[in-house]
Design an enzyme around this catalytic site. Structure first.
Site, mmCIF file in Angstrom:
data_model
loop_
_atom_site.group_PDB
_atom_site.id
_atom_site.type_symbol
_atom_site.label_atom_id
_atom_site.label_comp_id
_atom_site.label_asym_id
_atom_site.label_seq_id
_atom_site.Cartn_x
_atom_site.Cartn_y
_atom_site.Cartn_z
ATOM 1 N N HIS A 195 63.356 89.066 32.538
ATOM 2 C CA HIS A 195 64.674 88.465 32.684
ATOM 3 C C HIS A 195 65.801 89.152 31.854
ATOM 4 C CE1 HIS A 195 67.638 85.289 33.451
ATOM 5 N NE2 HIS A 195 67.584 84.683 32.164
ATOM 6 N N CYS A 196 65.465 90.211 31.240
ATOM 7 C CA CYS A 196 66.472 90.899 30.505
ATOM 8 C C CYS A 196 66.659 92.294 30.943
ATOM 9 C CB CYS A 196 65.994 90.791 28.952
ATOM 10 S SG CYS A 196 65.999 89.385 28.147
ATOM 11 N N ILE A 197 65.601 93.273 30.801
ATOM 12 C CA ILE A 197 66.021 94.596 30.852
ATOM 13 C C ILE A 197 66.682 94.903 32.106
ATOM 14 C CG2 ILE A 197 65.093 96.936 30.199
ATOM 15 C CD1 ILE A 197 65.177 95.062 27.899
ATOM 16 N N ASP A 256 70.356 92.504 32.405
ATOM 17 C CA ASP A 256 71.624 92.552 31.545
ATOM 18 C C ASP A 256 72.432 93.933 31.653
ATOM 19 O OD1 ASP A 256 70.226 90.249 30.580
ATOM 20 O OD2 ASP A 256 69.639 91.164 28.858
#
Ligand SMILES: NC(=O)c1ccc[n+]([C@@H]2O[C@H](COP(=O)([O-])OP(=O)(O)OC[C@H]3O[C@@H](n4cnc5c(N)ncnc54)[C@H](O)[C@@H]3O)[C@@H](O)[C@H]2O)c1
Length: 450
Positions: A282-284, A287
């Protein structure tokens, strides 16, 4: 008169400070996912009473029944917290005023046009504004671009008619959760905190210092927001670099993992990042694009981020093209070949499939006529994914017969539960995208890397 106002202001936050110090403050966590639930754990362990808010009634029902849906949080712990009245899960946002401190951990995805999708943050801010009371502390934890707390959250909270710094407090503190990493729980990861003003920063830092190993106060929410995006962009760019080097070194017959293992013996100036079949989670993968969007608004471009995104998102195609070559070497066509994909979670030992490159691999393999099965000890059935046409498949058991019947076993996620000696022993060919088979000694001639 002014002195009296100042005195009232002071008293209100004095009371909050006292409650935080003696841990009688009630901590409300909004968004009980991979970040929110471990945070409940951290505050309950520190002796606080917590409330958990989520719009997903299914999650609230499970939690209320003492059941966890996140692997590293035990159901027995949830049951214990509820019995001890340390955790009160609810979907009723009218109860937000019951908490003294509200920590927001809702999703921050991208829209279809790859722009920040702040609808969950804005929705939460509106729910808080509707019930905000004097003396509450609000902290945004969701990953986002710098200025979100001041320019998105604050104007919505102002609709309550209350004044920040005088009647309520506002800060940003990024979550750094690393799911599946047994060495770090939420309480063990230092926390960066930036308040919208001095008192907000001070009391938010005080709150976290009660339950988190170390707090790093910074001078503004923008510094804290930018810090989180820097951390994730740093990972995305470095992973892209080793992915690019992998393709070059592969062509030259040099094993990139051995190169990295050698390089990381340098005691300074080098941090090891590892290549793989693409980026997930969900991040790298998401974001850094918050920053790209922000840069565009400022008339600038973030070329490193764009290039990293381009390289990382090409990796599944690279893996599939290498598979085609390895099959070709043994006289087999891709169409009609049998492949077992190992691992659909985006990283080892988690059950989270979000943005996993395995779904791109599944799409590409099926488009090329491969007969596909998969195994993932953490994902018993392939979930529906918004951007992929996912087949209706259950995880196949890894028996010697199943393995031997495949033309190739493709390791996409290096779960610790796998017995790699067993897998290599019974497979005709193994394509390893994670160097998971590094310690296998027998049958190495059947292993290829990509
Ligand atoms: N997962 C990670 O490893 C990780 C690590 C660091 C930071 N983050 C960041 O933390 C944030 C949350 O991520 P996550 O992985 O926990 O997401 P998640 O999807 O696992 O959990 C988010 C929860 O918020 C709930 N929710 C959505 N809208 C809501 C609303 N208006 N009110 C109350 N609840 C609402 C959802 O139902 C869901 O249960 C994101 O900004 C993410 O980028 C995630």
């Amino acid at each position: 008169m002014d002195r009296l106002l100042d005195q009232n202001k002071h008293n209100m936050f004095d009371e909050l400070e006292r409650k935080i110090r003696d841990r009688s403050a009630k901590v409300g966590i909004i968004g009980l996912g991979y970040v929110g639930l471990p945070l409940i754990n951290a505050f309950v362990s520190a002796g606080f009473r917590t409330m958990g808010f989520d719009v997903d009634q299914n999650k609230i029902d499970l939690l209320s029944a003492g059941r966890s849906y996140i692997k590293h949080i035990e159901s027995s712990s949830i049951e214990k917290w509820i019995r001890a009245e340390q955790f009160d899960p609810t979907s009723d946002m009218n109860r937000l005023a019951e908490a003294d401190c509200l920590l927001i951990c809702v999703p921050t995805p991208l829209t279809d046009s790859r722009e920040p999708d702040l609808r969950y943050v804005e929705g939460t801010a509106r729910s808080i504004a509707a019930t905000l009371r004097k003396g509450q502390l609000v902290v945004l934890e969701s990953t986002t671009y710098p200025t979100t707390t001041r320019e998105v959250m604050l104007p919505i909270l102002n609709e309550s008619g209350l004044k920040v710094g005088e009647e309520f407090l506002l800060a940003y503190s990024p979550e750094r959760e690393d799911p599946g990493n047994p060495d770090y729980s939420a309480a063990g990861i230092p926390k960066v905190v930036g308040g919208i003003d001095e008192i907000s920063g001070r009391l938010a830092a005080l709150l976290y210092s009660q339950s988190i190993v170390e707090v790093i106060p910074v001078s503004s929410p923008e510094i804290a927001e930018a810090c989180k995006i820097l951390e994730n962009t740093y990972r995305a760019v470095n992973i892209a670099m080793v992915n690019e080097l992998k393709m070059l070194f592969d062509r030259m017959g040099i094993d990139v993992w051995e190169v990295i293992d050698a390089a990381k013996t340098k005691p300074f100036g080098f941090q090891a990042f590892f290549p793989g079949p693409g980026l997930g989670g969900h991040c790298i993968p998401i974001d850094p694009f918050y920053l790209t969007w922000l840069a565009r608004r400022h008339g600038l471009t973030t070329r490193f981020i764009e290039l990293a995104g381009e390289i990382n998102s090409r990796m599944p195609e690279y893996v599939v093209s290498r598979l085609m070559e390895f099959l070709n070497d043994v006289g087999k066509a891709m169409r009609g070949s049998k492949v077992c994909l190992l691992g659909v979670a985006y990283k080892k030992d988690v059950e989270d499939p979000r943005e996993s490159p395995s779904f791109v691999l599944i799409d590409l393999l099926r488009e090329r006529g491969v007969e596909l099965i998969y195994n993932d000890p953490h994902i018993p059935k392939l979930p529906k994914m918004r951007h992929h046409d996912v087949p209706d498949l259950h995880s196949s058991e890894l028996t010697p017969e199943t393995l031997a019947a495949q033309d190739c076993v493709l390791i996409a996620t290096d779960h610790s539960a796998y017995d790699y000696d067993f897998i290599v022993k019974h497979s005709q060919m193994v394509l390893d995208t994670r160097n998971a088979t590094r310690n296998v000694t027998e049958g190495r001639e059947r292993i290829h890397k990509a």
